[in-house]
Write a protein that holds these residues in place. Sequence first.
Motif, PDB file in Angstrom:
ATOM      1  N   ALA A   1      -4.490   3.292  -0.596  1.00  0.00           N
ATOM      2  CA  ALA A   1      -5.086   4.417   0.129  1.00  0.00           C
ATOM      3  C   ALA A   1      -5.346   4.095   1.592  1.00  0.00           C
ATOM      4  O   ALA A   1      -5.456   5.002   2.419  1.00  0.00           O
ATOM      5  CB  ALA A   1      -6.385   4.843  -0.552  1.00  0.00           C
ATOM      6  N   HIS A   2      -5.426   2.811   1.931  1.00  0.00           N
ATOM      7  CA  HIS A   2      -5.697   2.399   3.304  1.00  0.00           C
ATOM      8  C   HIS A   2      -4.423   2.072   4.082  1.00  0.00           C
ATOM      9  O   HIS A   2      -4.502   1.493   5.180  1.00  0.00           O
ATOM     10  CB  HIS A   2      -6.637   1.197   3.316  1.00  0.00           C
ATOM     11  CG  HIS A   2      -8.061   1.553   2.997  1.00  0.00           C
ATOM     12  ND1 HIS A   2      -8.524   1.662   1.707  1.00  0.00           N
ATOM     13  CD2 HIS A   2      -9.107   1.863   3.806  1.00  0.00           C
ATOM     14  CE1 HIS A   2      -9.804   2.006   1.723  1.00  0.00           C
ATOM     15  NE2 HIS A   2     -10.183   2.130   2.991  1.00  0.00           N
ATOM     16  N   HIS A   3      -3.267   2.433   3.539  1.00  0.00           N
ATOM     17  CA  HIS A   3      -2.003   2.183   4.234  1.00  0.00           C
ATOM     18  C   HIS A   3      -1.152   3.446   4.237  1.00  0.00           C
ATOM     19  O   HIS A   3      -1.186   4.226   3.293  1.00  0.00           O
ATOM     20  CB  HIS A   3      -1.247   1.030   3.573  1.00  0.00           C
ATOM     21  CG  HIS A   3      -1.908  -0.298   3.778  1.00  0.00           C
ATOM     22  ND1 HIS A   3      -2.910  -0.765   2.942  1.00  0.00           N
ATOM     23  CD2 HIS A   3      -1.761  -1.240   4.747  1.00  0.00           C
ATOM     24  CE1 HIS A   3      -3.325  -1.946   3.379  1.00  0.00           C
ATOM     25  NE2 HIS A   3      -2.640  -2.256   4.473  1.00  0.00           N
ATOM     26  N   ALA A   4      -0.383   3.602   5.319  1.00  0.00           N
ATOM     27  CA  ALA A   4       0.428   4.816   5.482  1.00  0.00           C
ATOM     28  C   ALA A   4       1.803   4.677   4.852  1.00  0.00           C
ATOM     29  O   ALA A   4       2.334   5.636   4.290  1.00  0.00           O
ATOM     30  CB  ALA A   4       0.575   5.145   6.964  1.00  0.00           C
ATOM     31  N   VAL A   5       2.422   3.499   4.986  1.00  0.00           N
ATOM     32  CA  VAL A   5       3.762   3.256   4.439  1.00  0.00           C
ATOM     33  C   VAL A   5       3.747   1.907   3.735  1.00  0.00           C
ATOM     34  O   VAL A   5       3.205   0.927   4.261  1.00  0.00           O
ATOM     35  CB  VAL A   5       4.845   3.252   5.544  1.00  0.00           C
ATOM     36  CG1 VAL A   5       6.230   3.018   4.932  1.00  0.00           C
ATOM     37  CG2 VAL A   5       4.826   4.560   6.331  1.00  0.00           C
ATOM     38  N   VAL A   6       4.364   1.871   2.551  1.00  0.00           N
ATOM     39  CA  VAL A   6       4.441   0.649   1.765  1.00  0.00           C
ATOM     40  C   VAL A   6       5.903   0.256   1.606  1.00  0.00           C
ATOM     41  O   VAL A   6       6.762   1.112   1.328  1.00  0.00           O
ATOM     42  CB  VAL A   6       3.798   0.837   0.377  1.00  0.00           C
ATOM     43  CG1 VAL A   6       3.998  -0.410  -0.492  1.00  0.00           C
ATOM     44  CG2 VAL A   6       2.312   1.157   0.520  1.00  0.00           C
ATOM     45  N   VAL A   7       6.208  -1.027   1.801  1.00  0.00           N
ATOM     46  CA  VAL A   7       7.550  -1.571   1.591  1.00  0.00           C
ATOM     47  C   VAL A   7       7.479  -2.524   0.402  1.00  0.00           C
ATOM     48  O   VAL A   7       6.684  -3.473   0.402  1.00  0.00           O
ATOM     49  CB  VAL A   7       8.058  -2.318   2.838  1.00  0.00           C
ATOM     50  CG1 VAL A   7       9.473  -2.858   2.599  1.00  0.00           C
ATOM     51  CG2 VAL A   7       8.030  -1.411   4.061  1.00  0.00           C
ATOM     52  N   VAL A   8       8.310  -2.266  -0.611  1.00  0.00           N
ATOM     53  CA  VAL A   8       8.329  -3.083  -1.824  1.00  0.00           C
ATOM     54  C   VAL A   8       9.621  -3.887  -1.852  1.00  0.00           C
ATOM     55  O   VAL A   8      10.719  -3.317  -1.883  1.00  0.00           O
ATOM     56  CB  VAL A   8       8.231  -2.201  -3.089  1.00  0.00           C
ATOM     57  CG1 VAL A   8       8.207  -3.081  -4.333  1.00  0.00           C
ATOM     58  CG2 VAL A   8       6.994  -1.330  -3.035  1.00  0.00           C
ATOM     59  N   GLY A   9       9.504  -5.209  -1.819  1.00  0.00           N
ATOM     60  CA  GLY A   9      10.673  -6.070  -1.864  1.00  0.00           C
ATOM     61  C   GLY A   9      11.378  -6.006  -3.207  1.00  0.00           C
ATOM     62  O   GLY A   9      10.796  -5.607  -4.229  1.00  0.00           O
ATOM     63  N   ALA A  10      12.653  -6.420  -3.226  1.00  0.00           N
ATOM     64  CA  ALA A  10      13.443  -6.359  -4.453  1.00  0.00           C
ATOM     65  C   ALA A  10      12.853  -7.231  -5.548  1.00  0.00           C
ATOM     66  O   ALA A  10      12.965  -6.907  -6.741  1.00  0.00           O
ATOM     67  CB  ALA A  10      14.884  -6.788  -4.155  1.00  0.00           C
TER      68      ALA A  10
END
Length: 747
Positions: free
Chosen positions: A192-201
Amino acid sequence: MSTNVRSPYSQKIRTVLLVLATVLALLTTGLVTFSLAEGAQSDSMARYPGSGAQSVPRSTEILLQLSPGWADAADDLSIQVTGSDGSPVPGHTAVNSSGILSFVPEDQLDAGRTTVEVLHHTATGDGEDQTLDSWQFTVNQARDLTEGAGGSLLLIARDGTADSYLAEILRAEGFMSFDTVAPDEVTADLLAHHAVVVVGAGSASGSHVEALETWVAKGGDLVTLRPEGQLATLGGLTPAGGAVQDGYLTIDTSSSVGAGLTGESMQFHGAAGIYETNAAAGEGAADGHSPETAVVAVLSSAVDDPTVHPAVTWNDVGTSGGHVVTFTYDLATSVLLTRQGNPAWAGQERDGSAPIRPNDLFTGGADEDDYLDLSRIGVPQADEQMRLLGNTLVMLHDDTGPLPRFWYLPHGKNAAIVMTADDHGTDDGTRESFERMLGLDAPGCEVRLWECHRATSWFYPESPLTDSQAASYQEQGFDLGVHATTDCADWTPESLNAAFQTSLMEFRDKYSSLRDQRGHRLHCIANSQWLEQASIGLRWGIRFDMNYYNWPPGWIQDRAGYMTGSALPMRFSDVDGRIINVFQQESHLVNETWNGSSAAIEQLIDAAEDERGYYGAFGTHYDFSDAFDRQLMEIAAERDIPMVSAQQLLDFTEGRNASSFANVSYTDPGAAASGADEDTLEMTWEIDVDDRASDLLQAMVPLRSGDRLLASISKDGTPLDFHVRQIKGITYAFFPAANGSFEARYR
């Protein structure tokens, strides 16, 4: 590069001089011993690390080159090291046949000021130890290279996977303000405190996936690499079975996220999953949201054979504005292998020309394709794919507000040339080249601001350049160091470590006035392993490696370009995401490869300056065997391209990476104040600029946020001028990055 080994005649002269010096020292041992016993420190003795050295690696060895008389008394000498807390550092003292006294710590040194004392244990007089020499240096603070400065981006990276390398990709693209967590640290509150999330493979499965699904359904924006199961479904994809291995992707440049990027097919390394996108009809159509998954890039097995299978997709999720962008391959692994070559080929002589060199990591054979498709060497394939991720982050983040970032080079420049020579004992090559460069300086230029033209020379101790001349050039902003050598032989980790020790100490013995060098290119670019050269070089303070080198000419065949797919300095990493604190910088422009032609210089500058936007720093090699350094200077000066040393680019890159945006927030004044313009978005933030990037760094924010246009930027309450540039399909406002508080208004 030049495959000539060091002159045997100069080596014989050094041997004769060493014998004479030894005889003289033996004749005068009593005088020398008395002088040192009185407490005089021998500044003429070469030390490593040098006195007052900063940013010394924690893995360093400590060395003292003994004068011939003291080498005979080595059994009575020891090195005592004291850490920053005043405690003795345990370790082992030894001396080798070259008279180098060494101290190898049992463990890595602690950060802070370290004190070294060289003690002479005497049985005469009162029996107390006498101090032969002493000095201090400062050890680097230990850093977690997977961490960002904190901010609205969140990177989910599983330990032991290439996920961690995504942190280096974000930094290279100017996004310093991110958090990095392991999958088991993911919570609803954190998301909730982040705008964009990047999930590694490597983090594509686990209990955190359920929290991600809920977050996206509520409007979260997600980037996922090589997804599995639930994440693939969330991205609007259905596995079709199988994979494309070491294939190609082609970006749809008519899409908003792909605009401005290359439309040529590009290689990726590793495996890409084969997926089908959502059907044209299905759940979600009734609420006005398209159920179709947009394809941003497609896969192919061959360079000119695109398929219908997606490489990158954009999917709208639910009714709250959530989005999922999917890379069907592991971008982190692909960029890493594109830059560093095929680890399976490490230690193999593949091009038929000894020794083993970096190009052997890219050269195929009779039954194997090259790891680098030479038809694509003219495209910085790693950089363009990283920029595709950068565009994605900026566009996704716009749901929250404009995402700020830093530009690649000082003063908003598109290109720079890293001037680096390997001087193999020429009569006057280094001096003449430096003097020629000084003649190009504008009156009153400042070296630190990249206003003067400067260069690096790595040279042999046999150079006629004196210590005082070298020190004078260093004072004027030039970068000098040893051109370490294995005599063009393949190496083992042990022999390479010994080569660094011998070369560095011979050099320091003559050039005691110079600072410890940070950059390097090994003679003959011998590279017998995959990552070991960077790791071993780090022990000797080497932080900027230029061994990856566009060569041999018969393989390159006059193709200007990017063997590593990149013109950006980025740290090395192993395949498990362990980042090494040494920057890899390709040597793109090599005099031997171009045989006196200036065509490659012009072509790379053109590609950086024209609509292709292949921005970056171009590494060079020249050895004064031809006029290549003069051609570089003439073209760069004529086209206003900065010429800098390896040390300058290292300093700026580290300063840029250490700078950050903080406390970024977005408000709608119209919602809070009666009568205010309800169409106004206000963005506030702070910038913290590292001293190494001060007065050099440019910040950039998107010119548009949704339907709003940037109206003004102010710093500490004072209006700030900005200029507008389109970068890879997105229009940005550029302005000087400086410490302070900023405000932007979009209307």
